[in-house]
Scaffold this active site. Structure first.
Site, PDB file in Angstrom:
ATOM      1  N   LYS A  72      59.851  13.322  56.820  1.00 42.45           N
ATOM      2  CA  LYS A  72      59.799  14.076  58.085  1.00 42.45           C
ATOM      3  C   LYS A  72      59.313  13.187  59.237  1.00 42.45           C
ATOM      4  O   LYS A  72      59.812  13.294  60.353  1.00 42.45           O
ATOM      5  CB  LYS A  72      58.919  15.327  57.943  1.00 42.45           C
ATOM      6  CG  LYS A  72      59.543  16.426  57.070  1.00 42.45           C
ATOM      7  CD  LYS A  72      60.828  16.980  57.673  1.00 42.45           C
ATOM      8  CE  LYS A  72      61.432  18.088  56.843  1.00 42.45           C
ATOM      9  NZ  LYS A  72      62.747  18.539  57.324  1.00 42.45           N
ATOM     10  N   ILE A 100      56.039  29.117  56.385  1.00 37.18           N
ATOM     11  CA  ILE A 100      56.758  30.279  56.937  1.00 37.18           C
ATOM     12  C   ILE A 100      56.702  31.424  55.908  1.00 37.18           C
ATOM     13  O   ILE A 100      57.062  31.240  54.748  1.00 37.18           O
ATOM     14  CB  ILE A 100      58.241  29.940  57.217  1.00 37.18           C
ATOM     15  CG1 ILE A 100      58.363  28.704  58.106  1.00 37.18           C
ATOM     16  CG2 ILE A 100      58.962  31.138  57.838  1.00 37.18           C
ATOM     17  CD1 ILE A 100      57.929  28.886  59.528  1.00 37.18           C
ATOM     18  N   TYR A 122      57.962  13.916  51.011  1.00 35.18           N
ATOM     19  CA  TYR A 122      58.522  14.866  51.979  1.00 35.18           C
ATOM     20  C   TYR A 122      57.990  14.567  53.383  1.00 35.18           C
ATOM     21  O   TYR A 122      58.747  14.477  54.354  1.00 35.18           O
ATOM     22  CB  TYR A 122      58.138  16.283  51.539  1.00 35.18           C
ATOM     23  CG  TYR A 122      58.440  17.378  52.526  1.00 35.18           C
ATOM     24  CD1 TYR A 122      59.745  17.749  52.809  1.00 35.18           C
ATOM     25  CD2 TYR A 122      57.401  18.072  53.159  1.00 35.18           C
ATOM     26  CE1 TYR A 122      60.015  18.784  53.703  1.00 35.18           C
ATOM     27  CE2 TYR A 122      57.658  19.103  54.038  1.00 35.18           C
ATOM     28  CZ  TYR A 122      58.966  19.457  54.307  1.00 35.18           C
ATOM     29  OH  TYR A 122      59.230  20.471  55.181  1.00 35.18           O
ATOM     30  N   ASP A 126      77.755  18.774  51.149  1.00 36.63           N
ATOM     31  CA  ASP A 126      76.661  17.887  50.762  1.00 36.63           C
ATOM     32  C   ASP A 126      76.398  17.006  51.983  1.00 36.63           C
ATOM     33  O   ASP A 126      77.244  16.191  52.351  1.00 36.63           O
ATOM     34  CB  ASP A 126      77.122  17.059  49.549  1.00 36.63           C
ATOM     35  CG  ASP A 126      76.115  15.987  49.177  1.00 36.63           C
ATOM     36  OD1 ASP A 126      75.114  15.829  49.899  1.00 36.63           O
ATOM     37  OD2 ASP A 126      76.353  15.304  48.164  1.00 36.63           O
ATOM     38  N   GLY A 170      72.075  23.996  54.830  1.00 42.04           N
ATOM     39  CA  GLY A 170      71.009  24.646  54.054  1.00 42.04           C
ATOM     40  C   GLY A 170      70.885  26.108  54.434  1.00 42.04           C
ATOM     41  O   GLY A 170      69.788  26.669  54.479  1.00 42.04           O
ATOM     42  N   GLY A 172      68.914  28.947  52.404  1.00 45.22           N
ATOM     43  CA  GLY A 172      67.503  28.766  52.070  1.00 45.22           C
ATOM     44  C   GLY A 172      66.638  29.810  52.757  1.00 45.22           C
ATOM     45  O   GLY A 172      67.152  30.733  53.394  1.00 45.22           O
ATOM     46  N   GLN A 173      65.318  29.651  52.647  1.00 40.42           N
ATOM     47  CA  GLN A 173      64.397  30.648  53.205  1.00 40.42           C
ATOM     48  C   GLN A 173      64.597  30.799  54.711  1.00 40.42           C
ATOM     49  O   GLN A 173      64.753  31.912  55.224  1.00 40.42           O
ATOM     50  CB  GLN A 173      62.943  30.241  52.920  1.00 40.42           C
ATOM     51  CG  GLN A 173      61.931  31.298  53.365  1.00 40.42           C
ATOM     52  CD  GLN A 173      60.508  30.777  53.477  1.00 40.42           C
ATOM     53  OE1 GLN A 173      60.255  29.574  53.421  1.00 40.42           O
ATOM     54  NE2 GLN A 173      59.574  31.689  53.639  1.00 40.42           N
ATOM     55  N   LEU A 174      64.614  29.680  55.423  1.00 37.24           N
ATOM     56  CA  LEU A 174      64.744  29.742  56.887  1.00 37.24           C
ATOM     57  C   LEU A 174      66.169  30.106  57.295  1.00 37.24           C
ATOM     58  O   LEU A 174      66.392  30.947  58.167  1.00 37.24           O
ATOM     59  CB  LEU A 174      64.351  28.364  57.462  1.00 37.24           C
ATOM     60  CG  LEU A 174      64.211  28.213  58.960  1.00 37.24           C
ATOM     61  CD1 LEU A 174      63.287  29.274  59.546  1.00 37.24           C
ATOM     62  CD2 LEU A 174      63.683  26.814  59.305  1.00 37.24           C
TER      63      LEU A 174
HETATM   64  N1  SER Z   1      56.300  24.880  54.001  1.00 33.49           N
HETATM   65  C1  SER Z   1      56.500  23.491  53.803  1.00 33.49           C
HETATM   66  C2  SER Z   1      56.023  23.058  52.472  1.00 33.49           C
HETATM   67  O1  SER Z   1      55.120  23.670  51.974  1.00 33.49           O
HETATM   68  C3  SER Z   1      55.772  22.713  54.861  1.00 33.49           C
HETATM   69  O2  SER Z   1      56.718  22.203  55.710  1.00 33.49           O
HETATM   70  O3  SER Z   1      56.509  22.111  51.942  1.00 33.49           O
END
Ligand code: SER
Length: 334
Positions: A142, A168, A138, A49, A8, A11-13
């Site tokens: 987690k 973030i 989600y 993937d 990933g 992505g943002q991170l």
């Molecule tokens: N930034 C994430 C979200 O909003 C939280 O882990 O899904």
């Protein structure tokens, strides 16, 4: 030696983490991966993937990977829209990573989230060990992911480390379908249009962190002596907490005409189920975590950096337009 795979990665991170990892370990030591082909044809990028175990294993072998930053994941809002994909990527993808880690002695970073918490979790000073009753798929993935990490660490000796990341805030790459995305989008809208319609109510208060702090936390955790790591599920980690309205007021100190209105959508219920302030004393005690950016510093830096980025983008566009027009003229003459 560190031979690092980042899943990933665009992505943002990932976009910021890859830069930091390359600064620390050298460009060629960090392999990016993601589901789609990048536009820049980077030679250190692999299409991957994470639900495909054999593809993952081939990459690990080819580059002799010894550390994986496993960022590939669907976030909270997107996860509600694509539940099957969310389960596949977030659960089966992580299991593949942990299986590979077990077989090849690989160290793993896994980002968990404040989304592991739910309506019955204490909202203020949320403890490290507490009720985890997430209301999103989600969040469920987690919580399961944290349990898997704990299991692989104690059952198989995998050196896996994890943080429950808050929202973030960053400017390099856009966030990808989370509930905390409003706290990022707002900056770009404020600068471009002087206006933002926020999808959560003004009083919605959530834990947040500026990207440089998030990167510092990840690197500190991964570089800590393994005897210091007493939690193998996932560490609570925090920096600041603010409401949407407080964020707007802070931006208005810099952009006097900026206006925000509020149209809560389905993400409001998700935000309401999450804590407001997290107790991260365990991370601070175990491996010395300390954040640097408060709300005022985040807003000041975000606006400055985003303005520069926007200017650069405009310059790039102008250059591209000029080059296209030059090519056309040469074509006409030819
Ligand atoms: N930034 C994430 C979200 O909003 C939280 O882990 O899904």
């Amino acid at each position: 030696m560190n031979r690092i795979l980042v899943t990933g990665a665009r992505g943002q991170l990932g976009s910021d983490l890859v830069v930091a990892l390359r600064q620390q370990y050298g460009d060629s030591q960090v392999i990016e991966s993601g589901r789609s082909h990048p536009q820049d044809n980077s030679s250190l990028y692999e299409v991957l993937d994470v639900t495909d175990q054999s593809q993952l294993e081939a990459i690990v072998k080819r580059y002799r990977i010894d550390t994986i930053y496993h960022l590939a994941s669907l976030l909270s809002a997107k996860g509600e829209q694509h539940p099957n994909q969310c389960w596949e990527i977030n659960i089966n993808g992580l299991r593949n990573i942990l299986e590979i880690a077990r077989s090849y002695g690989i160290k793993v970073f896994f980002p968990s989230s404040i989304a592991v918490f739910g309506p019955h979790t204490p909202k203020l000073d949320t403890p490290q060990i507490t009720v985890e009753d997430p209301s999103t798929l989600y969040g469920i993935t987690k919580v399961t992911g944290e349990l898997l990490c704990h299991y692989y660490a104690y059952r198989w000796g995998v050196d896996v480390r994890s943080l429950r990341l808050p929202g973030i805030i960053s400017y390099s790459a856009p966030p990808g379908g989370g509930t905390t995305d409003f706290a990022v989008e707002i900056f770009d809208h404020a600068l471009r249009y002087g206006h933002y319609t926020c999808f959560v109510r003004p009083e919605t208060r959530l834990p947040m962190m500026y990207m440089p702090d998030a990167i510092a936390a990840i690197l500190m955790l991964m570089q800590a002596d393994s005897t210091a790591i007493t939690i193998r599920s996932s560490y609570n980690i925090a920096a600041v907490s603010f409401s949407a309205e407080e964020l707007v007021k802070e931006i208005q100190k810099h952009l006097l005409d900026f206006l925000c209105d509020y149209k809560p959508d389905f993400r409001q219920a998700i935000a309401d189920s999450w804590p407001s302030v997290i107790d991260d004393s365990k991370a601070r005690a175990d491996w010395g975590w300390k954040h640097r950016y408060d709300l005022a510093a985040i807003v000041e830096d975000m606006l400055a950096k985003l303005s520069l980025t926007n200017i650069q983008k405009q310059l790039d566009k102008d250059e591209e337009r000029q080059a296209t027009s030059d090519r056309r003229q040469i074509g006409v003459r030819g």
